[in-house]
Design an enzyme around this catalytic site. Structure first.
Site, short mmCIF file in Angstrom:
data_model
loop_
_atom_site.label_atom_id
_atom_site.label_comp_id
_atom_site.label_asym_id
_atom_site.label_seq_id
_atom_site.Cartn_x
_atom_site.Cartn_y
_atom_site.Cartn_z
N LYS A 241 3.10 10.93 -32.08
CA LYS A 241 2.11 11.52 -32.98
C LYS A 241 1.96 13.02 -32.72
O LYS A 241 1.82 13.81 -33.66
CB LYS A 241 0.76 10.83 -32.79
CG LYS A 241 -0.36 11.43 -33.65
CD LYS A 241 -1.66 10.65 -33.54
CE LYS A 241 -2.73 11.28 -34.43
NZ LYS A 241 -3.97 10.48 -34.45
N GLU B 205 43.19 -8.45 -43.58
CA GLU B 205 42.23 -7.40 -43.23
C GLU B 205 41.67 -7.57 -41.82
O GLU B 205 41.66 -6.63 -41.03
CB GLU B 205 41.06 -7.41 -44.23
CG GLU B 205 41.40 -6.90 -45.62
CD GLU B 205 41.31 -5.38 -45.71
OE1 GLU B 205 41.13 -4.72 -44.67
OE2 GLU B 205 41.43 -4.87 -46.84
N PHE C 66 24.01 -32.01 -57.10
CA PHE C 66 24.36 -33.20 -57.87
C PHE C 66 25.09 -32.85 -59.17
O PHE C 66 24.97 -31.74 -59.69
CB PHE C 66 23.13 -34.06 -58.17
CG PHE C 66 22.04 -33.40 -59.00
CD1 PHE C 66 22.26 -33.01 -60.32
CD2 PHE C 66 20.79 -33.20 -58.45
CE1 PHE C 66 21.26 -32.44 -61.08
CE2 PHE C 66 19.77 -32.63 -59.21
CZ PHE C 66 20.01 -32.24 -60.52
N HIS D 186 36.21 -12.31 -50.55
CA HIS D 186 34.97 -12.03 -51.29
C HIS D 186 33.88 -13.04 -50.95
O HIS D 186 33.19 -13.57 -51.83
CB HIS D 186 35.23 -11.97 -52.79
CG HIS D 186 36.16 -10.86 -53.19
ND1 HIS D 186 35.86 -9.54 -52.97
CD2 HIS D 186 37.38 -10.90 -53.76
CE1 HIS D 186 36.87 -8.79 -53.41
NE2 HIS D 186 37.80 -9.59 -53.88
N GLY E 48 5.64 2.83 -10.63
CA GLY E 48 6.31 1.67 -10.05
C GLY E 48 7.74 1.87 -9.59
O GLY E 48 8.06 2.77 -8.81
N ARG F 150 31.29 3.87 -44.03
CA ARG F 150 31.75 4.89 -44.98
C ARG F 150 31.06 4.72 -46.32
O ARG F 150 30.71 5.71 -46.97
CB ARG F 150 33.27 4.79 -45.16
CG ARG F 150 34.07 5.30 -43.97
CD ARG F 150 35.56 5.12 -44.22
NE ARG F 150 35.91 3.71 -44.34
CZ ARG F 150 37.05 3.26 -44.87
NH1 ARG F 150 37.93 4.13 -45.37
NH2 ARG F 150 37.30 1.98 -44.93
N TYR F 151 30.87 3.50 -46.74
CA TYR F 151 30.14 3.19 -47.96
C TYR F 151 29.85 1.70 -48.00
O TYR F 151 30.26 0.96 -47.10
CB TYR F 151 30.89 3.65 -49.22
CG TYR F 151 32.33 3.16 -49.32
CD1 TYR F 151 32.63 1.88 -49.77
CD2 TYR F 151 33.39 4.01 -48.98
CE1 TYR F 151 33.94 1.45 -49.87
CE2 TYR F 151 34.70 3.58 -49.08
CZ TYR F 151 34.97 2.30 -49.53
OH TYR F 151 36.27 1.86 -49.64
N ASN G 104 27.80 -22.54 -58.25
CA ASN G 104 28.11 -23.96 -58.13
C ASN G 104 29.44 -24.14 -57.37
O ASN G 104 30.44 -23.52 -57.72
CB ASN G 104 28.24 -24.60 -59.51
CG ASN G 104 26.90 -24.76 -60.20
OD1 ASN G 104 25.95 -25.21 -59.60
ND2 ASN G 104 26.85 -24.42 -61.48
N GLY H 279 45.21 -10.08 -48.10
CA GLY H 279 44.10 -9.16 -47.89
C GLY H 279 42.81 -9.86 -47.52
O GLY H 279 41.72 -9.29 -47.68
#
Length: 528
Positions: free
Chosen positions: A140, A332, A477, A280, A38, A218-219, A422, A309
């Site tokens: 394959k 950051e 609640f 966090h 095509g 990096r980790y 919570n 930070g």
């Protein structure tokens, strides 16, 4: 079979024609015979390069609007034949099948078709059939055949041929095969996921998740954990689609926290200038303001210690005044739907500060999946797109909230949706003044948020805790009246919560006794 295999014949059939002509020319210059279909064949021929149409080889024309063109034994026999098997070689000779040493295929743009909201029929037509079949056949038989499915592998292929005098190594072909199978798996995942949604199947018998590598990290959360970042191909505005203007490479935690911040600030798209600061994965400060700078400073004041930070998310383009305020402390990442040149110049002096810009804000009402791995499997659920209007709210106390309190209650409720359960959130005048997150006891979260408000008073030189006169949101609640009593002792004058506890009457009575307003939403927002 030998490790090195020559490349004499290639089939090129691509939807994305980026780099196609350069690749075809490089292969042709090496004496490789080119087959194509095509539009790919037409583009190669228009470039003045010799190419044979697959239909010429199969003796069958492309038919059914291109649905049938490569599904033929001459093609798949050329891909699947084991070159050092006498029986396979005899079959090839008997049926006039020539070997194909390279397949270059990138599939119909199914994911892009879905992303732009195409209708059912058009989306079906963008499901590639012949492409995946050729890819899987070639992969394959990688002992003899090379398969390339990504434009970024064109250059490595040519480098491999250059290094090995027109041949490729088994290790290289194995790597291509693994990439090929991952591509067809991801493609089939996209198709099955879309179809499940299209027909309203919320829990299909088999569920797959796929992604494309965006970045090797990096980790992970900790240095001993390997990690990588994958994108899912959707066009949702956010960290996955943002442009990083400057700063260090994003870390695993940066990406996770930035996503949390931007998803929250997007909830306030229509509220004027707003800012979210996350630490966090929890918001430590959220505020609206007359200006973006005012919103940032109010969010920062909520918890100055945690903001250090942290990640800053804005719902409007970053301006110079806000940029100058942000760089007063270590931050950051900043993510926003744009930035002025003056703001960029301010950030340029902070080379490690990461600035991410997007094309807009994500739609909080848009669906999607969240996936969490558990031992032996994974949990899948719909994204929490739950929202409430003022008409959904039910005042259950004798005291009615004022309009100003109601606005703060709804603001606090949205923030609580994005806090780890919570979750307890104190808000006053369109800004958080205390956040309690992730505690095993709701009353503990209430106490922590109240203490955060006291810390804010000390840090900002306020005469009293800003919790006095505030409103409070709870993501679920109150199981007992003690959480309400703690909030009242901190100075709260109104509360918003889902309701639905066996002790609702006791909780409402405690609010009435304290003379405060309480509103039920009928919806909870657990975030584990």
């Amino acid at each position: 079979m030998t490790d090195l295999q020559p490349l004499r014949r290639a089939l090129l059939s691509v939807s994305d024609k980026t780099g196609l002509i350069d690749l075809a020319r490089a292969l042709s210059d090496r004496g490789v015979e080119l087959l194509s279909t095509g539009g790919s064949a037409a583009a190669i021929r228009d470039a003045g390069l010799p190419v044979r149409d697959v239909s010429e080889v199969t003796k069958f024309p492309e038919m059914m609007d291109g649905r049938v063109k490569t599904l033929h034994p001459v093609v798949h026999g050329g891909l699947l034949a084991v070159r050092d098997d006498a029986g396979h070689v005899a079959a090839m000779t008997e049926h006039g099948i020539d070997p194909i040493d390279l397949v270059v295929v990138n599939l119909y743009p199914f994911e892009a078709t879905v992303a732009r909201g195409a209708g059912f029929a058009e989306t079906i037509e963008n499901i590639d059939i012949g492409g995946p079949a050729m890819i899987r056949s070639a992969a394959k038989n990688h002992a003899f055949v090379n398969v390339v499915v990504d434009v970024e592998d064109y250059a490595p292929l040519l480098a491999e041929l250059e290094a090995n005098d027109g041949r490729t190594t088994l290790a290289f072909r194995q790597s291509l095969a693994q990439t090929a199978y991952a591509r067809t798996a991801a493609y089939d995942t996209a198709v099955s996921t879309w179809m499940a949604g299209a027909i309203g199947e919320t829990a299909p018998r088999r569920q797959s998740v796929s992604g494309t590598l965006a970045q090797t990290l990096r980790y992970g959360e900790n240095p001993h954990q390997a990690a990588a970042f994958y994108t899912d191909g959707t066009a949702r505005a956010g960290v996955a689609t943002a442009t990083q203007v400057q700063g260090k490479e994003l870390s695993y935690n940066n990406i996770n926290d930035t996503d949390a911040a931007y998803e929250l600030v997007a909830e306030f798209a229509d509220l004027g200038p707003c800012c979210v600061i996350v630490k966090h994965a929890n918001p430590c400060g959220v505020a609206k303001g007359d200006t973006l700078e005012a919103a940032y400073r109010a969010a920062y004041d909520c918890d100055r210690t945690s903001a250090f930070g942290g990640i800053v998310a804005l719902n409007q383009p970053l301006d110079e005044a806000t940029a100058k305020a942000i760089v007063e402390i270590f931050t950051e990442v900043v993510i926003a739907p744009g930035a002025s040149e003056a703001a960029k110049a301010v950030f340029a002096a902070k080379r490690n500060l990461r600035l991410l810009l997007t094309d807009g804000l994500p739609d909080p009402a848009a669906g999607g999946m969240t996936v969490k791995q558990v031992s032996g499997g994974f949990l899948v659920q719909g994204k929490d797109t739950g929202q409430i209007s003022e008409a959904d709210l039910k005042v259950v106390t004798k005291v009615q909230p004022t309009p100003e309190q109601m606005a703060d209650l709804r603001f606090a409720w949205i923030v609580a949706k994005h806090v780890k359960s919570n979750a307890i959130v104190y808000v006053k005048d369109g800004a958080t003044v205390g956040v309690g997150a992730g505690q095993m006891s709701r009353v503990d979260s209430t106490r922590i948020a109240a203490r955060k408000a006291e810390d804010m008073a000390e840090a900002c030189g306020l005469p009293a805790s800003p919790a006095k006169g505030s409103v409070v949101a709870s993501d679920a609640f109150f199981p007992f009246a003690d959480g309400v009593i703690t909030a009242v002792e901190a100075g709260a004058v109104a509360l918003i919560q889902p309701g639905g506890s066996m002790r609702d009457a006791e909780v409402i009575a405690a609010a009435d006794e304290a003379g405060i307003a309480m509103v039920f939403t009928g919806m909870r927002h657990f975030r584990h």
